[in-house]
Design an enzyme around this catalytic site. Structure first.
Site, PDB file in Angstrom:
ATOM      1  N   ARG A 131     -47.546  -7.419   7.236  1.00  0.00           N
ATOM      2  CA  ARG A 131     -47.814  -7.664   8.675  1.00  0.00           C
ATOM      3  C   ARG A 131     -46.515  -8.290   9.416  1.00  0.00           C
ATOM      4  O   ARG A 131     -46.073  -8.074  10.504  1.00  0.00           O
ATOM      5  CB  ARG A 131     -48.712  -8.984   8.844  1.00  0.00           C
ATOM      6  N   LYS A 156     -47.326 -11.344  15.112  1.00  0.00           N
ATOM      7  CA  LYS A 156     -47.034 -12.804  14.963  1.00  0.00           C
ATOM      8  C   LYS A 156     -45.651 -12.928  15.195  1.00  0.00           C
ATOM      9  O   LYS A 156     -44.754 -13.250  14.567  1.00  0.00           O
ATOM     10  CB  LYS A 156     -47.478 -13.039  13.421  1.00  0.00           C
ATOM     11  N   GLU A 193     -59.659 -15.683  20.502  1.00  0.00           N
ATOM     12  CA  GLU A 193     -59.292 -16.514  19.099  1.00  0.00           C
ATOM     13  C   GLU A 193     -59.052 -17.929  19.458  1.00  0.00           C
ATOM     14  O   GLU A 193     -58.943 -18.047  20.806  1.00  0.00           O
ATOM     15  CB  GLU A 193     -58.307 -15.797  18.397  1.00  0.00           C
TER      16      GLU A 193
END
Length: 319
Positions: free
Chosen positions: A63, A165, A201
């Protein structure tokens, strides 16, 4: 902490462990001026027999590479990332809380530290890892939290960086999060930026709903973070016979659910006790932990802490 430097072409110098301390960077560093930075969140656990375990660290490495690509940054390869994490954790083994008392939170951070005045990728990058012992993310341990649906501000939009992220995704949620906490809520649920009716989210974790024993979670469409705990819960629930759907979830479905829970590295799995949307407040399971939330929490944490057999090959022992 572990520190490694490299250039824009991805040529990395040999990394090394050094005492935890401040960084010295140029005022013109890319991360300071243009937010060129990404990070990961991981945990190491200590078992009752003093073994050190990590949960799916390769997923974090992958990721980080994907997030870095979105932010036009070079990233260390998978093997380098994993070796750096292992070195850092073992060097800080004494800080890992005893079994059942918490975990060692691990923060890999990749930032553009080279000076760049014009809008362009930084010429130099720093990859570092630091750690800290932690307890539970929300106060009260495994106890249901109260969330508020945000209807004006949005966390991400299609074509943006919601799935990466990146550091720039987190400061914008502080305004709504602080306002919600000031009114007694634990956090905020964000809706989609197009129709303002589909759940995306929470500020720093993914969300699931349960209705008639069927589990649903918002699909990965580029605006929400592909959580590793999210991915694990989907696989774990399916292995236990649950039907799990990844699809758009409307706020109406959220309010009509039988059980709701959040997932993430920091929160692990946390049940939701109530959700407030405008003037409407819905309570789940009379404010207690739902049966599905409890089952999946116990199944996940027993795997992470080495208490149950790992049929998925998710747990990595460090030695």
């Amino acid at each position: 902490m572990y520190v490694m430097k490299g250039d824009l072409e991805g040529n990395w110098q040999k990394g090394e462990l050094q005492p935890f301390g401040n960084l010295e960077v140029s005022p013109a560093a890319g991360v300071l001026n243009y937010g060129q930075g990404v990070f990961e969140g991981m945990k190491a656990y200590k078992t009752a027999d003093d073994r050190v375990l990590m949960f799916r660290p390769e997923e974090n490495a992958l990721r980080l590479v994907e997030s870095a690509e979105r932010m036009s940054m070079p990233a260390p390869d998978i093997e380098t990332f994993l070796n750096a994490v292992k070195q850092t954790v073992l060097a800080n083994k004494r800080w890992i809380p005893p079994a059942g008392k918490g975990s060692l939170y691990i923060r890999p951070l990749l930032i553009g530290t080279g000076p760049i005045l014009g809008l362009a990728p930084a010429p130099e990058y720093t990859f570092l890892i630091y750690v800290s012992p932690v307890g539970t993310y929300f106060k009260g341990g495994l106890s249901p939290i109260d969330l508020k649906v945000e209807t004006f501000f949005h966390r991400a939009a299609p074509g943006g960086t919601g799935a990466a992220k990146t550091i720039s995704n987190y400061a914008p949620v502080l305004k709504t999060q602080l306002a919600a906490k000031g009114k007694g809520y634990s956090d905020v649920i964000y809706l989609d930026a197009v129709e303002n009716k589909y759940v995306e989210e929470v500020s720093s974790c993914n969300i699931f709903i349960v209705k008639d024993k069927v589990i649903s979670t918002p699909e990965l469409a580029g605006t929400i973070l592909p959580g590793i705990t999210r991915k694990s819960i989907i696989q774990l629930a399916r292995s236990r016979g649950y039907e799990v759907n990844e699809r758009p979830v409307s706020v109406d479905e959220l309010l009509d659910a039988d059980d709701v829970f959040c997932t993430g590295t920091a929160v692990v799995l946390n049940p939701v006790g109530s959700i407030t949307h405008g003037t409407r407040r819905v309570q789940y399971n009379n404010g207690a932990v739902g049966a599905v939330s409890q089952e999946l929490y116990e199944a996940l944490t027993s795997l992470q802490m080495g208490k149950s057999k790992d049929n998925f090959d998710w747990v990595v022992e460090l030695d």
